[in-house]
Design a protein around this motif. Structure first.
Motif, mmCIF file in Angstrom:
data_model
loop_
_atom_site.group_PDB
_atom_site.id
_atom_site.type_symbol
_atom_site.label_atom_id
_atom_site.label_comp_id
_atom_site.label_asym_id
_atom_site.label_seq_id
_atom_site.Cartn_x
_atom_site.Cartn_y
_atom_site.Cartn_z
ATOM 1 N N ALA A 222 -1.765 3.689 0.899
ATOM 2 C CA ALA A 222 -1.176 4.580 -0.105
ATOM 3 C C ALA A 222 0.223 4.983 0.343
ATOM 4 C CB ALA A 222 -2.038 5.822 -0.306
ATOM 5 N N THR A 223 1.077 5.262 -0.626
ATOM 6 C CA THR A 223 2.385 5.871 -0.380
ATOM 7 C C THR A 223 2.362 7.251 -1.020
ATOM 8 O OG1 THR A 223 3.460 3.710 -0.392
ATOM 9 C CG2 THR A 223 4.867 5.632 -0.679
ATOM 10 N N LEU A 224 2.517 8.314 -0.186
ATOM 11 C CA LEU A 224 2.290 9.678 -0.642
ATOM 12 C C LEU A 224 3.521 10.546 -0.406
ATOM 13 C CD1 LEU A 224 -1.277 10.167 0.908
ATOM 14 C CD2 LEU A 224 -0.735 9.507 -1.448
ATOM 15 N N PRO A 225 3.765 11.534 -1.277
ATOM 16 C CA PRO A 225 4.872 12.459 -1.035
ATOM 17 C C PRO A 225 4.542 13.412 0.112
ATOM 18 C CG PRO A 225 3.654 13.112 -2.986
ATOM 19 C CD PRO A 225 3.077 11.798 -2.557
ATOM 20 N N CYS A 226 5.573 13.810 0.838
ATOM 21 C CA CYS A 226 5.422 14.794 1.907
ATOM 22 C C CYS A 226 6.322 15.976 1.551
ATOM 23 C CB CYS A 226 5.803 14.196 3.256
ATOM 24 S SG CYS A 226 5.659 15.353 4.627
ATOM 25 N N ARG A 227 5.699 17.098 1.166
ATOM 26 C CA ARG A 227 6.456 18.260 0.710
ATOM 27 C C ARG A 227 6.181 19.432 1.641
ATOM 28 N NH1 ARG A 227 4.322 16.276 -4.346
ATOM 29 N NH2 ARG A 227 5.955 15.224 -5.544
ATOM 30 N N ASN A 228 7.252 19.987 2.193
ATOM 31 C CA ASN A 228 7.139 21.132 3.098
ATOM 32 C C ASN A 228 6.192 20.844 4.266
ATOM 33 O OD1 ASN A 228 8.860 22.724 1.467
ATOM 34 N ND2 ASN A 228 7.123 23.196 0.107
ATOM 35 N N GLY A 229 6.264 19.608 4.739
ATOM 36 C CA GLY A 229 5.455 19.231 5.892
ATOM 37 C C GLY A 229 4.004 18.985 5.593
ATOM 38 N N ARG A 230 3.618 18.843 4.310
ATOM 39 C CA ARG A 230 2.223 18.646 3.954
ATOM 40 C C ARG A 230 2.056 17.336 3.196
ATOM 41 N NH1 ARG A 230 -1.027 23.668 1.761
ATOM 42 N NH2 ARG A 230 -2.650 22.505 2.844
ATOM 43 N N VAL A 231 0.987 16.633 3.539
ATOM 44 C CA VAL A 231 0.624 15.381 2.870
ATOM 45 C C VAL A 231 -0.779 15.544 2.313
ATOM 46 C CG1 VAL A 231 0.172 12.913 3.137
ATOM 47 C CG2 VAL A 231 2.071 13.980 4.381
ATOM 48 N N ASP A 232 -0.948 15.273 1.028
ATOM 49 C CA ASP A 232 -2.259 15.336 0.395
ATOM 50 C C ASP A 232 -2.931 13.979 0.538
ATOM 51 O OD1 ASP A 232 -3.426 15.880 -3.043
ATOM 52 O OD2 ASP A 232 -4.500 15.650 -1.142
ATOM 53 N N ALA A 233 -3.956 13.901 1.392
ATOM 54 C CA ALA A 233 -4.661 12.643 1.629
ATOM 55 C C ALA A 233 -5.855 12.472 0.704
ATOM 56 C CB ALA A 233 -5.117 12.572 3.094
ATOM 57 N N GLY A 234 -5.894 13.243 -0.374
ATOM 58 C CA GLY A 234 -7.005 13.129 -1.314
ATOM 59 C C GLY A 234 -7.222 11.731 -1.862
ATOM 60 N N PRO A 235 -6.152 10.994 -2.246
ATOM 61 C CA PRO A 235 -6.379 9.657 -2.817
ATOM 62 C C PRO A 235 -6.809 8.602 -1.806
ATOM 63 C CG PRO A 235 -4.217 10.568 -3.437
ATOM 64 C CD PRO A 235 -4.745 11.409 -2.331
ATOM 65 N N VAL A 236 -6.827 8.947 -0.506
ATOM 66 C CA VAL A 236 -7.087 7.957 0.536
ATOM 67 C C VAL A 236 -8.588 7.854 0.795
ATOM 68 C CG1 VAL A 236 -6.639 7.323 2.939
ATOM 69 C CG2 VAL A 236 -4.846 8.446 1.580
ATOM 70 N N PRO A 237 -9.175 6.650 0.817
ATOM 71 C CA PRO A 237 -10.609 6.528 1.128
ATOM 72 C C PRO A 237 -10.888 6.858 2.593
ATOM 73 C CG PRO A 237 -9.610 4.355 0.927
ATOM 74 C CD PRO A 237 -8.566 5.343 0.503
ATOM 75 N N ASP A 238 -12.153 7.087 2.902
ATOM 76 C CA ASP A 238 -12.533 7.376 4.278
ATOM 77 C C ASP A 238 -12.108 6.249 5.208
ATOM 78 O OD1 ASP A 238 -15.676 9.251 3.942
ATOM 79 O OD2 ASP A 238 -13.613 9.682 3.315
ATOM 80 N N GLY A 239 -11.684 6.604 6.420
ATOM 81 C CA GLY A 239 -11.267 5.605 7.394
ATOM 82 C C GLY A 239 -10.386 6.218 8.456
#
Length: 583
Positions: A523-540
């Motif tokens: 996944a390619t995810l936005p990083c805002r204020n030092g936070r990354v939402d890993a919700g879309p990422v499957p377990d691993g």
């Protein structure tokens, strides 16, 4: 090992002694060398080795691909490091070619696509397992006269094809053939990340009409040599690190004390393969030595004596073990393997299925006795470029279940698009990187690896601390000096939550990549204020890498996601929070 000091008569006596079972048994087992070609011919014609089902839908394509993966897994477990995959079958191919139609082995219908690129898929799967893939090209035979491949070829290039009985053959005496085969091999080398081009049946058919006086024989050898030279030059212009090899008839010519029985490469089918080795237009020779005893050993030594800088890989007739063939005992193959290894020759098994089916116990012998350690394919002869430098740094993060290794990319001098990496491990101090027994992963394209405790690489108890080394290797097989993991700062790291800060930097794009340990971006995810939402990422288990506006990337952190819960492993390169939350 070479024998410049031995005369032919002495050499033949040596061969006779080596062929004796009682004398040879004392030489086993032998230490496994770090560099050795361990190859197999994987046949696609008629699905003899693969595939055993047709691809006509997405589901059936996946089934066909899973079968190939199962075969490759078994080959890797047996220590095989080189797969010769039949790519041009009979003027037909297993990839989308601009020159020739699809072979019917994949879809069941000649000329019809199976819905995926089988060559590209096989290359990727071999490389994931640290194995080389060489595209096996059947050169002169083009199939039945009225079959799709031959029919199309003679319609487009009528001067290149000659009929003998019910079969068609490319005419070595046509001036077009060398250029055509060079274009075909160039199409593969230029469009695919192959490690080699392997020429099969690069000779005159034994049924070719015409005289056999000395002038005719020399002319025919020159015709075959012209084809090999054209293919080699064409491939090397595109990809100089791609190996060019061929599989000549197993006996090059009659020897002083041993007759070839009228079947040899040089006189019978006009295949001067030892001349090609001397000229440097082949990197490897795979003589098809499907014989026993005095018909094997003296002729193998002849190939070894005349190899020059070319690698000799003895073709081993695994199919001869079958009761439907010659019903050889396994001891015959064991003795041949022993002589080949003792004198620096590689080994290639014909065919894959006779190996993976454990015919006469051959597969079990390779896995349990013969190939007890992995081996790297031997490096090619030196080139004008220098070998890669060692990776600049290596770090290790230890947990109760695994060690996570990352290293800085090595400088690439070879002109190839990437370098490869080999990983060594030892529980007793720095690993000896000259010894294949310490090699736990090879030919990696990524610069990180997870080595699980109690698994394939780390059998002792999890509390035992392993020491690691990593080397860089270019596509020519030349290896750098190792970088060893520093003892400071490599202690066990517990999983812990990350902190909060943005990656920053003027070139930072505002996005991060979540990458699997196999190097695939999930996944390619936005990083805002030092936070990354890993919700879309499957377990691993993943690494997080920054994405720079100009294309650069830096490793930031390592984390796990299990049952929706995210935890950091060790410390991140910059303060960062990786979590899941509702938007």
């Amino acid at each position: 090992m070479r024998f410049p000091h031995l005369g032919r008569r002495v050499l033949c006596l040596v061969c006779m002694a080596l062929a004796a079972p009682s004398l040879f048994a004392a030489a086993l087992p032998q230490p496994t060398p770090k560099h050795e070609v361990r190859a197999v011919w994987l046949t696609t014609i008629g699905g003899l080795d693969w595939p055993h089902s047709y691809s006509r839908s997405q589901a059936s394509a996946h089934r066909q691909q899973r079968e190939l993966c199962d075969i490759l897994d078994r080959l890797k477990s047996a220590g095989i490091n080189t797969v010769l995959l039949q790519t041009r079958v009979r003027a037909t191919t297993i990839y989308p070619s601009a020159l020739e139609p699809w072979d019917g082995c994949l879809s069941g219908i000649p000329g019809r696509s199976p819905g995926y690129d089988a060559l590209r898929y096989a290359i990727d799967e071999c490389h994931k397992r640290g194995m080389e893939l060489h595209a096996w090209i059947v050169t002169v035979p083009v199939g039945r006269w009225n079959q799709a491949g031959c029919r199309r070829l003679r319609r487009l290039h009528p001067g290149m094809v000659r009929r003998i009985g019910s079969d068609g053959f490319m005419n070595p005496e046509s001036g077009e053939v060398a250029g055509y085969l060079a274009r075909l091999c160039g199409e593969i080398a230029g469009n695919y990340d192959v490690d080699g081009i392997h020429l099969d049946y690069i000779r005159y058919p034994e049924s070719w009409p015409g005289g056999r006086n000395s002038a005719d024989a020399e002319r025919r050898r020159a015709n075959i040599t012209r084809i090999v030279r054209a293919v080699c030059n064409g491939v090397k212009r595109l990809r100089p690190w791609v190996k060019v090899s061929c599989s000549p008839v197993g006996k090059h010519a009659d020897l002083a004390r041993y007759s070839s029985g009228g079947w040899n490469a040089y006189d019978r089918v006009f295949q001067p393969a030892q001349q090609w080795a001397a000229e440097g237009i082949t990197d490897q020779l795979y003589p098809m030595m499907y014989f026993r005893d005095r018909q094997f050993f003296p002729f193998l030594f002849d190939w070894i004596e005349q190899r020059h800088s070319c690698q000799v890989v003895a073709g081993i007739g695994a199919y001869m073990l079958s009761a439907k063939e010659r019903d050889w005992p396994l001891d015959d193959i064991v003795r041949q393997l022993g002589v080949a290894r003792r004198h620096g020759a590689g080994m290639a098994f014909f065919r894959s299925r006779f190996l993976t089916d454990n015919t006469k116990g051959l597969y079990r012998y390779l896995t349990d006795v013969w190939n007890t350690a992995p081996a790297l394919p031997p490096p090619m002869p030196s080139t004008q470029t220098s070998p890669p430098a060692a990776p600049p740094s290596l770090s290790v993060v230890r947990t109760d279940s695994a060690d996570y290794l990352t290293w800085a990319a090595a400088e690439n001098h070879s002109g190839a698009p990437y370098v490869l990496y080999n990983v060594y491990a030892s529980p007793d101090g720095q690993p000896d990187w000259y010894d294949a027994r310490y090699l736990v992963a090879m030919r990696l394209r990524t610069n990180f690896i997870c080595i699980k405790r109690g698994g394939q690489h780390c059998q002792p108890a999890s509390a035992r601390k392993y020491h690691y080394a990593v080397t860089a290797m270019d596509r020519y097989g030349r290896e750098s000096e190792p970088v060893f993991c520093p003892e400071r700062g490599t202690g066990r790291a517990e999983a812990s939550p990350g902190a909060k800060v943005t990656p920053g930097g003027s070139g930072y794009s505002g996005f991060v990549a979540v990458v699997t340990l196999q190097g695939q971006i999930t996944a390619t995810l936005p990083c805002r204020n030092g936070r990354v939402d890993a919700g879309p990422v499957p377990d691993g288990i993943y690494t997080v890498r920054s994405l720079q506006r100009k294309g650069g990337s830096h490793r930031l952190a390592l984390f796990t996601k299990r049952n929706g819960t995210v935890r950091m492993i060790g410390e991140s390169a910059i303060p960062l929070t990786i979590d899941t939350w509702k938007r």
